[in-house]
Design a protein around this motif. Structure first.
Motif, PDB file in Angstrom:
ATOM      1  N   SER A  45       0.946  -1.277   0.172  1.00  0.00           N
ATOM      2  CA  SER A  45       0.215  -0.089  -0.258  1.00  0.00           C
ATOM      3  C   SER A  45       0.839   1.205  -0.084  1.00  0.00           C
ATOM      4  CB  SER A  45      -0.699   0.129   1.288  1.00  0.00           C
ATOM      5  OG  SER A  45       0.121   0.239   2.231  1.00  0.00           O
ATOM      6  N   GLU A 103       0.585   3.663  -3.298  1.00  0.00           N
ATOM      7  CA  GLU A 103      -1.381   4.711  -3.084  1.00  0.00           C
ATOM      8  C   GLU A 103      -0.751   5.963  -1.790  1.00  0.00           C
ATOM      9  OE1 GLU A 103      -5.885   4.108  -1.832  1.00  0.00           O
ATOM     10  OE2 GLU A 103      -4.689   2.633  -2.434  1.00  0.00           O
ATOM     11  N   ARG A 104       0.021   5.389  -0.600  1.00  0.00           N
ATOM     12  CA  ARG A 104      -0.596   6.540   0.594  1.00  0.00           C
ATOM     13  C   ARG A 104       0.525   6.874   0.044  1.00  0.00           C
ATOM     14  NH1 ARG A 104      -2.187   2.905   5.178  1.00  0.00           N
ATOM     15  NH2 ARG A 104      -4.347   1.656   4.219  1.00  0.00           N
ATOM     16  N   TYR A 156       0.322  11.056  -1.365  1.00  0.00           N
ATOM     17  CA  TYR A 156      -0.862  11.902  -0.514  1.00  0.00           C
ATOM     18  C   TYR A 156       0.633  12.998  -0.074  1.00  0.00           C
ATOM     19  CZ  TYR A 156      -5.223   9.335  -1.289  1.00  0.00           C
ATOM     20  OH  TYR A 156      -6.278   9.148  -1.936  1.00  0.00           O
ATOM     21  N   MET A 190       2.134   5.446   8.364  1.00  0.00           N
ATOM     22  CA  MET A 190       0.598   4.323   6.797  1.00  0.00           C
ATOM     23  C   MET A 190       0.669   3.046   6.804  1.00  0.00           C
ATOM     24  SD  MET A 190       2.650   6.993   3.851  1.00  0.00           S
ATOM     25  CE  MET A 190       2.433   8.558   3.600  1.00  0.00           C
ATOM     26  N   ILE A 240      -2.915   7.002   7.730  1.00  0.00           N
ATOM     27  CA  ILE A 240      -2.197   8.034   7.804  1.00  0.00           C
ATOM     28  C   ILE A 240      -2.248   9.084   9.044  1.00  0.00           C
ATOM     29  CG2 ILE A 240      -0.771   9.383   6.596  1.00  0.00           C
ATOM     30  CD1 ILE A 240      -2.328   8.976   3.621  1.00  0.00           C
ATOM     31  N   SER A 276      -3.989  14.196   8.447  1.00  0.00           N
ATOM     32  CA  SER A 276      -3.718  13.590   7.196  1.00  0.00           C
ATOM     33  C   SER A 276      -5.108  12.202   6.477  1.00  0.00           C
ATOM     34  CB  SER A 276      -2.159  12.118   7.345  1.00  0.00           C
ATOM     35  OG  SER A 276      -1.618  12.943   7.876  1.00  0.00           O
ATOM     36  N   GLN A 277      -6.031  12.422   7.442  1.00  0.00           N
ATOM     37  CA  GLN A 277      -6.895  11.369   6.763  1.00  0.00           C
ATOM     38  C   GLN A 277      -7.803  12.553   6.205  1.00  0.00           C
ATOM     39  OE1 GLN A 277      -7.621   8.573   7.945  1.00  0.00           O
ATOM     40  NE2 GLN A 277      -9.260   7.847   6.411  1.00  0.00           N
ATOM     41  N   SER A 328      -6.148  12.330   2.730  1.00  0.00           N
ATOM     42  CA  SER A 328      -6.068  11.004   1.981  1.00  0.00           C
ATOM     43  C   SER A 328      -7.241  11.435   1.325  1.00  0.00           C
ATOM     44  CB  SER A 328      -5.870  10.397   2.870  1.00  0.00           C
ATOM     45  OG  SER A 328      -6.945   9.963   3.850  1.00  0.00           O
TER      46      SER A 328
END
Length: 453
Positions: A326, A329-330, A333, A350, A354, A447-448, A451
């Motif tokens: 993952s 993808e993370r 951001y 992460m 995050i 962070s959320q 995302s």
């Protein structure tokens, strides 16, 4: 009688007159020839007597002929007249008499038409002149074309004069272009362009695609598209370029030439770790170039319990931990996370979600073993000191409040005191991490939000 028959009749009549005049002229020439022999008797031609009627006199001097001889003479006369007509028609003029061209051409055309059944078309003088040249050209055309083709194969235009590579730097263009080479046949290259392109891509692992073009008859241009380089991998004391297609170029480099991450902890000899290397390369290759250039190190942190862990050391001082499956993808951001941190540096976790925490030797995967051990000892000392101070304060309060109580109540109070000390110890431990927890929760929420955006 139509006009053509009338003209033919007049034409025949005039021919008969011409034949008669020709015979008379012939007889005169014979008489003149005889007269030349008698110049001694008649020196003056003007005084020489001329016969008044030569035709009648010749008939008188001749003996009488039979009817058969007269018929033969008549036939001979007809034959002579036909020969004379042919010669007169070819000369067109006899003794100053002009023969009409119209009748002569008409006579020739009618005679040819009657001989060939009036089906042959008479060609003009221009056709008679151009037809031979056309036939000659048709006969010579194959030889001319064959000569030109042979001359091209022998000429320098059929040989490759130069090869230019576009799409890569000249310093880095260490490509194997076989079977492409100078002085090879351009004609053969034109029929093998696809094979040459495939050969170049198979022989060069860094080439994604190749296109061979011929310019200015004999100049070759090779347009290549290389695979993107996403980092370096270290082996012994040298660095090797790592491409986005998981290929490691066999060109050792003493020093890092580009601002790209260095992959550490990936044992290529281990099949399991090599598979994780391939997954990591795919994840990093999915990121844009600006984020890849912000990564300093890519470290494999897998162990027996979890072989999917990875850590990234960023150029700005942040440390990112996560899972290989993952992280691609993370990490997309990451630029938004930096805006939320407002210049703070620390640990960006992460793995599950995050969130951000302060970086210390305890949670920093890049900290040395000595730093981790010293941090654990300092944390243990602080926790023991806090627990001792809290237990002494609680014991003093318990003595003052329970001086009048009985022994049973003292036992109960001692039990309560031990419970209180344990609870206070846990409270101190919780207080030790209250600041980091509050900070992490705040950054996690930010962070959320990034995302979610």
């Amino acid at each position: 009688m139509d006009l053509d028959e009338q003209r033919q009749y007049e034409h025949n009549k005039k021919l008969r007159e011409l034949r008669h005049k020709e015979r008379i002229a012939k007889m005169k020439r014979l008489e003149e020839a005889k007269g030349m022999q008698n110049n001694a008797t008649f020196p003056d031609k003007s005084k020489r007597p001329r016969p008044s009627n030569t035709k009648n006199r010749s008939k008188q001097n001749q003996p009488p002929r039979s009817s058969s001889s007269q018929a033969n003479d008549h036939n001979n006369h007809i034959v002579d007249s036909e020969k004379a007509s042919k010669t007169s028609a070819s000369k067109k003029t006899i003794r100053g008499v002009k023969v009409p061209k119209l009748f002569v051409k008409k006579d020739r055309q009618t005679s040819q038409n009657t001989d060939k059944g009036n089906h042959m078309h008479k060609s003009t003088s221009r056709d008679k002149q151009t037809i031979p040249w056309r036939k000659r050209f048709l006969l010579l055309a194959p030889f001319i074309v064959a000569f030109m083709i042979s001359a091209y194969f022998v000429s320098p235009l059929n040989r490759v004069s130069s090869i230019t590579v576009e799409g890569v730097d000249k310093k880095e263009a260490k490509l194997n272009l076989a079977p492409l080479k100078t002085n090879m046949s351009v004609f053969q290259l034109g029929h093998k362009t696809t094979q040459v392109e495939k050969s170049i891509m198979n022989q060069n692992a860094s080439i994604k695609s190749a296109v061979v073009e011929i310019d200015n008859y004999n100049q070759v241009i090779v347009k290549v598209t290389p695979f993107r380089q996403i980092g370096y991998i270290k082996n012994a004391d040298f660095f090797y370029p790592l491409l986005e297609n998981d290929q490691i170029l066999d060109t050792p480099i003493a020093n890092l030439e580009k601002e790209l991450p260095l992959f550490e902890g990936f044992d290529i000899g281990n099949e399991q770790v090599r598979a994780k290397t391939t997954e990591t390369v795919e994840a990093i290759a999915s990121l844009p170039d600006d984020i890849i250039q912000q990564i300093d190190y890519v470290s494999y942190m897998g162990d027996d319990t979890n072989d999917d862990r990875i850590a990234l050391q960023m150029v700005d001082g942040n440390v990112v931990i996560g899972f290989i499956s993952s992280i691609g993808e993370r990490m997309s951001y990451y630029n938004g996370i930096l805006k939320q941190l407002d210049g703070q540096t620390g640990l960006i976790d992460m793995e599950v979600a995050i969130y951000f925490t302060e970086l210390n030797a305890g949670n920093n995967p890049y900290a040395s073993e000595e730093d981790k051990k010293a941090y654990e000892e300092s944390v243990a000392a602080e926790s023991s000191a806090t627990s001792e101070s809290s237990s002494s304060a609680l014991s003093a309060e318990a003595v003052s409040s329970g001086a009048t109580s009985s022994s049973s109540s003292a036992t109960e109070s001692s039990a309560e005191t031990s419970a209180a000390s344990s609870s206070s110890t846990s409270a101190v431990d919780a207080a030790a991490g209250v600041s980091s927890t509050s900070t992490s929760s705040t950054v996690e929420s930010r962070s959320q939000a990034v995302s979610d955006e």
